[in-house]
Structures are given as C-alpha cells and as structure tokens.
Design a protein around this motif. Structure first.
Motif, PDB file in Angstrom:
ATOM      1  N   UNK A 275       0.887  -1.163  -0.062  1.00 20.24           N
ATOM      2  CA  UNK A 275      -0.149   0.089  -0.108  1.00 20.24           C
ATOM      3  C   UNK A 275       0.790   1.470   0.105  1.00 20.24           C
ATOM      4  N   UNK A 276       0.384   2.365  -0.846  1.00 18.39           N
ATOM      5  CA  UNK A 276       1.071   3.512  -0.749  1.00 18.39           C
ATOM      6  C   UNK A 276       1.078   4.201   0.447  1.00 18.39           C
ATOM      7  N   UNK A 277       1.979   4.921   0.734  1.00 17.67           N
ATOM      8  CA  UNK A 277       2.078   5.839   1.891  1.00 17.67           C
ATOM      9  C   UNK A 277       1.013   7.030   1.702  1.00 17.67           C
ATOM     10  N   UNK A 278       0.834   7.446   0.340  1.00 15.98           N
ATOM     11  CA  UNK A 278      -0.038   8.590   0.117  1.00 15.98           C
ATOM     12  C   UNK A 278      -1.476   8.155   0.443  1.00 15.98           C
ATOM     13  N   UNK A 279      -1.866   7.005   0.016  1.00 14.64           N
ATOM     14  CA  UNK A 279      -3.144   6.457   0.028  1.00 14.64           C
ATOM     15  C   UNK A 279      -3.353   6.358   1.627  1.00 14.64           C
ATOM     16  N   UNK A 280      -2.483   6.098   2.453  1.00 11.11           N
ATOM     17  CA  UNK A 280      -2.788   5.864   3.912  1.00 11.11           C
ATOM     18  C   UNK A 280      -2.886   7.186   4.399  1.00 11.11           C
TER      19      UNK A 280
END
Length: 318
Positions: A275-280
């Motif tokens: 999972x991308x950091x930006x999505x989190x």
C-alpha cells in the motif's frame, strides 16, 4: 492535507517510511517518496558494511496477521550511505533521518559524526531483537547503557535524535529506558521495533523457516503492543519529547489510533509492501475530518485521559 512539524522539519503529512528494507538504498528511498512518504528513515547503518543474515530473511503469514523478519542489519556502511543520501537530496526535498546501530557509545558517536552533514536527524536502533550479540535490544534493555549511547550521539550530532525502543521489556523497564534517553538529550522516542524474537518451523524439513533461525514479529499483530507502548510513553513523557509510533500500521484508521494514543507521527514498514504511503495519508485526513478534527495536531493524545483512568483502576499510575 495539512503539513505537520516533526523532528524540527516540515512533513507534508504524519506518515514516514520506516527504517527497513525499502529504505536500504537510494532506489528504495526514491520509490517511497514517489509513493507518498512524508519522510525517510534509512535502513539501519552500522560502522562497517554488513551482509546480514542468510535467507530467507522475511516470511509473511497474512492469514495469521503477522510477518517474521531477520535481516541481520545488512547495509553498505556509512561512507556509501552518505553518498546515497546526498544523491537523494539532489532530487527530493524530503526529510531524511539516519538509523544507526553499534555495539556501544563510541560506535554511535562515530556514526553520528558520519551523518552530521547530510541527515536531518538520527534514530538510534537499540531495539532490534535479532541483530546478534552486543547489538539492538541487548543494549536497549538497560537504562544506563541507553543513556551513555544517547549522550554520545547527541554530543556528536547537531540535530534531533530519536531513540527507537524495544517492546521486549516490562512496562517499568520501558519507562526507565525512555527516561534515561530523555535525560541524555533525546528529543524523540520511536516506538516500537519488532517483537520477539519469534520462531516458525518448516514441517517438511524440521528446520527453522528463517535463515537466522529466529526473527522479529511485525505486521498487524504487533499493533496492540506498539499502541500501548506509545500511550504509556505519552502519559509519562508526552510534554517532554515527540513520540513516533510504528508497528502494524496499514490504514488511516491505524494512524489516527496512534495519534489519539499520543504519537506525533508514525512510520510504516510491512504494509508498504502492498500500500502507498500517500493512500494511507489521504485515509488519515478523511477520518480525522469525519471525527471533527481539523488537523492531526488536534487529535494527538485525545485518548490519554481515559486511558490514564483505566490504568488507575489497575493500580499502574496515579
């Protein structure tokens, strides 16, 4: 998203790439930023290059909610990592913190000096449960040793120093170690490193699954322990230092939970594989807004008054 101030620098949001395999070399650090990490904590660097443990070094058990890893602190050494951080800085304006490990104060002092001109801060790894004799949690379980190591690094480095704590001690020892680090000059505490070491056995070969035999437990199963440690540290020292939470964080809900427990920011490790950091980060700000918080700062420590009251019933705090 509203930026936050962490370890003396502006982060676009409170979610960083944790010290781990992704941040071991320049390509991984670049990838983490392109995927939205607000800051980078490098893979732990030692005084000399290390090959690490033999493989397998990482085994995932998603159905059981955890992973085991035993990397053995593989790294290219400070000379090479300094060059890679400099190259990273030529391309990205994102804070970089050097994670370092040694077998005593003098080694930490040398590493602090090595990164003094290129890193925005240090993270002292005195908590790895599988680094080998004389490293990691073996040092970080003793308050006096942690004080000596922290003082040596603080004196040699012109910038913020965070001490990464082990969850593999009882609550009283944890607080003693944290107090020793703070008294010695630490400006932040990172909580926590992996739990363990743990063991899995291959039924077909009757041998340990990991090449090192044992490894540290990460992933969702670590989260309740990490969250409790963050809350305990915030109750005792939240007015004195910044607390950075790490352990089992996969979603915006996880991030908000750590903020409520008293963390100023968080790091993501195992979940970054998928999972991308930006999505989190986007999930985090959406949930904060739904809960009525205009910015992350407003949520920090909101759960602590009731947590303190529950601990009073157990006789664990005043």
């Amino acid at each position: 998203m509203i930026p936050v101030e962490v370890l003396g620098k502006r982060w676009d949001h409170p979610i960083a790439c944790a010290s781990g395999a992704l941040a071991a070399h320049l390509p991984g650090m670049e990838d983490a930023v392109l995927r939205g990490a607000a800051a980078i904590f490098t893979k732990t660097i030692t005084e000399s290059p290390r090959e690490g443990h033999p493989g397998p070094v990482f085994v995932d058990y998603p159905d059981e909610g955890y992973a085991l890893n035993a990397m053995g602190l593989p790294n290219p050494g400070p000379d090479r990592m300094v060059v890679e951080i400099e190259e990273f800085r030529d391309e990205f304006d994102v804070p970089v913190y050097a994670s370092v490990a040694a077998d005593g104060p003098e080694g930490f002092r040398k590493l602090a000096r090595a990164f003094s001109d290129v890193a925005d801060g240090l993270e002292l790894n005195v908590s790895c449960p599988h680094a080998g004799k004389g490293y990691g949690a073996e040092l970080g379980s003793d308050p006096e040793t942690v004080a000596e190591i922290t003082e040596a690094a603080v004196r040699a480095f012109d910038g913020p120093v965070s001490v990464k704590l082990t969850p593999n001690v009882d609550r009283e020892t944890l607080l003693e170690v944290a107090a020793a680090a703070i008294d010695a000059g630490a400006e932040a505490l990172t909580a926590v490193n992996t739990l363990g070491p743990g063991l899995r056995i291959d039924l077909r070969t009757a041998s340990p699954v990991l090449g090192a035999g044992v490894g540290g437990l990460s992933g969702p199963a670590l989260k309740p322990i990490a969250l409790r440690v963050v809350a305990d540290l915030a109750l005792e020292f939240g007015e004195e230092v910044e607390i950075i939470g790490v352990g089992g964080i996969r979603s915006g809900e996880d991030v908000v939970e750590f903020l409520l427990a008293g963390a100023k920011a968080v790091q993501v490790a195992t979940a970054a594989r998928e999972k991308d950091f930006g999505d989190i980060a986007m999930e985090t700000y959406r949930i904060l807004k739904e809960l009525g918080y205009e910015e992350p700062e407003e949520a920090i420590g909101a759960a602590l008054p009731e947590y303190r009251e529950r601990l009073r019933r157990l006789g664990w705090c005043q």
